[in-house]
Design a protein around this motif. Sequence first.
Motif, mmCIF file in Angstrom:
data_model
loop_
_atom_site.group_PDB
_atom_site.id
_atom_site.type_symbol
_atom_site.label_atom_id
_atom_site.label_comp_id
_atom_site.label_asym_id
_atom_site.label_seq_id
_atom_site.Cartn_x
_atom_site.Cartn_y
_atom_site.Cartn_z
ATOM 1 N N LYS A 90 -5.404 -3.782 6.816
ATOM 2 C CA LYS A 90 -5.560 -5.283 6.067
ATOM 3 C C LYS A 90 -5.386 -4.730 4.579
ATOM 4 C CE LYS A 90 -9.724 -6.315 8.917
ATOM 5 N NZ LYS A 90 -11.304 -6.484 9.053
ATOM 6 N N LEU A 91 -5.494 -3.603 4.215
ATOM 7 C CA LEU A 91 -5.126 -3.509 2.738
ATOM 8 C C LEU A 91 -3.525 -3.619 2.474
ATOM 9 C CD1 LEU A 91 -7.340 -0.496 1.660
ATOM 10 C CD2 LEU A 91 -7.330 -2.858 0.707
ATOM 11 N N ALA A 92 -2.843 -3.022 3.621
ATOM 12 C CA ALA A 92 -1.188 -3.088 3.608
ATOM 13 C C ALA A 92 -0.919 -4.564 3.605
ATOM 14 C CB ALA A 92 -0.694 -2.356 4.680
ATOM 15 N N GLU A 93 -1.769 -5.274 4.572
ATOM 16 C CA GLU A 93 -1.336 -6.843 4.679
ATOM 17 C C GLU A 93 -1.514 -7.765 3.193
ATOM 18 O OE1 GLU A 93 -2.816 -10.744 7.404
ATOM 19 O OE2 GLU A 93 -3.374 -8.659 7.949
ATOM 20 N N LEU A 94 -2.311 -7.394 2.345
ATOM 21 C CA LEU A 94 -2.589 -7.929 1.095
ATOM 22 C C LEU A 94 -2.037 -7.251 0.107
ATOM 23 C CD1 LEU A 94 -6.662 -7.955 1.276
ATOM 24 C CD2 LEU A 94 -5.203 -9.724 1.467
ATOM 25 N N GLY A 95 -1.237 -6.336 0.601
ATOM 26 C CA GLY A 95 -0.038 -5.761 -0.558
ATOM 27 C C GLY A 95 -0.529 -4.441 -1.306
ATOM 28 N N PHE A 96 -1.745 -3.837 -0.940
ATOM 29 C CA PHE A 96 -1.913 -2.738 -1.812
ATOM 30 C C PHE A 96 -1.816 -1.460 -1.380
ATOM 31 C CE2 PHE A 96 -5.868 -5.710 -2.040
ATOM 32 C CZ PHE A 96 -5.872 -5.747 -3.670
ATOM 33 N N MET A 97 -0.476 -1.323 -0.408
ATOM 34 C CA MET A 97 -0.190 -0.015 -0.139
ATOM 35 C C MET A 97 1.314 0.018 -0.921
ATOM 36 S SD MET A 97 -2.081 1.631 1.385
ATOM 37 C CE MET A 97 -3.711 1.508 2.519
ATOM 38 N N GLY A 98 1.562 -1.080 -1.667
ATOM 39 C CA GLY A 98 2.928 -1.078 -2.173
ATOM 40 C C GLY A 98 2.841 -1.441 -3.572
ATOM 41 N N LEU A 99 1.805 -1.206 -4.285
ATOM 42 C CA LEU A 99 1.493 -1.995 -5.732
ATOM 43 C C LEU A 99 2.553 -1.817 -6.612
ATOM 44 C CD1 LEU A 99 -2.265 -1.111 -5.800
ATOM 45 C CD2 LEU A 99 -1.213 -3.532 -5.748
#
Length: 382
Positions: A46-55
């Motif tokens: 879910k975090l990746a989907e929100l963009g948090f794994m490539g900030l």
Amino acid sequence: MHIALTEEQTMIQDMAQKFAESELAPVAAELDQSKDLALFKTNLAKLAELGFMGLNVKSEYGGVEAGSVAFSLAITELAKACASTAVTTSVTNMVAEVIQAVGNEQQKQTYLPKFCNGEYLAGGFCLTESGAGSDPSAMKTTAVKDGDEYVLNGSKIYITSGEIAGCFVVWAVTDATARKGKGISCFIVDAGTPGMTIGKREHKMGQHASPTNEVHFDQCRIPVSALLGEENKGFAIAVGELAGGRIGIGSLALGIGLAALDYAKQYCQDRQQFGQSISQFQGPQWMLAERYTDMEAARLLLMQAAFLKDQGQAFATSASMAKLFAADKANKAVYDALQLLGGAGYIQEYPLERMARDVRITSIYEGTSEIQKLIIARDIFA
């Protein structure tokens, strides 16, 4: 330094806060007890989907390209709810930044989108060894060139996300005749590569949901194309990326410290002794006043280090100062918060017991507090 956050930074902070409150906080205690890997991985996706794994990854590779200030803000908010999730997010971003910083175009196109879209739930940062912790230049893992391949042999320890990482950045000695620290190279190794095995999950004091493993290499063959940057110049990569990682761990410590203080503040307002709320007594008031001041100072140090990094300026010493201060003061904040709860703070029904275990490691990983003092002192006397 411009203190006010941009609209994008504020949006990312708000998004992280809402996700932490709605998705992480309700299951943090459960994850601590059960170590439910499926639930943990669901939240990472879910975090990746929100963009948090490539900030801090460029948009052309699927990243948010929001910068280090936004990264620090996000990790702080996630850590307020679940330190295990925050550390995995921090390390995965660090791995992605290594590949973006020194990888060639093919490597960036191959790996970075997989972090950003959640195909890889995590990345592994394979540097530490049993005899090379605070002194990583003493590593013994080797990579010997054999035709169009390198053969890896050795072991790494305390690797965050070892059993769930999609790929690893691995440091190994490629020139045993070079002086210490000068013959080390960096490689990308895909999970499941023959010859690489993941050891058992370590039984840790805290941050239970985040798996930490040994990673072993036994005649592990990787293509020459797996080399990151130039051969024998990998140690400088590690030093540079650890500085950025310290912003992440300092931010994680800040988040835990703030969460502990917020809980203790509410407890003090609700708890009645001697005919009144204990928040009316000077002792609890002053304890909270001192610790909240510490946390605000930590936040400003972290913002300065992140700002310098975003501006392309030298930030390593600032990152060490921020990490040193944030980690040590967050430990103090959590223990004072636990003290304010009295006996309740020692019981697992309340979150302070978990926070005390989770925060302790922040003064150890990504460089101990003692190593940060060495880095700062060297800069002072340079």
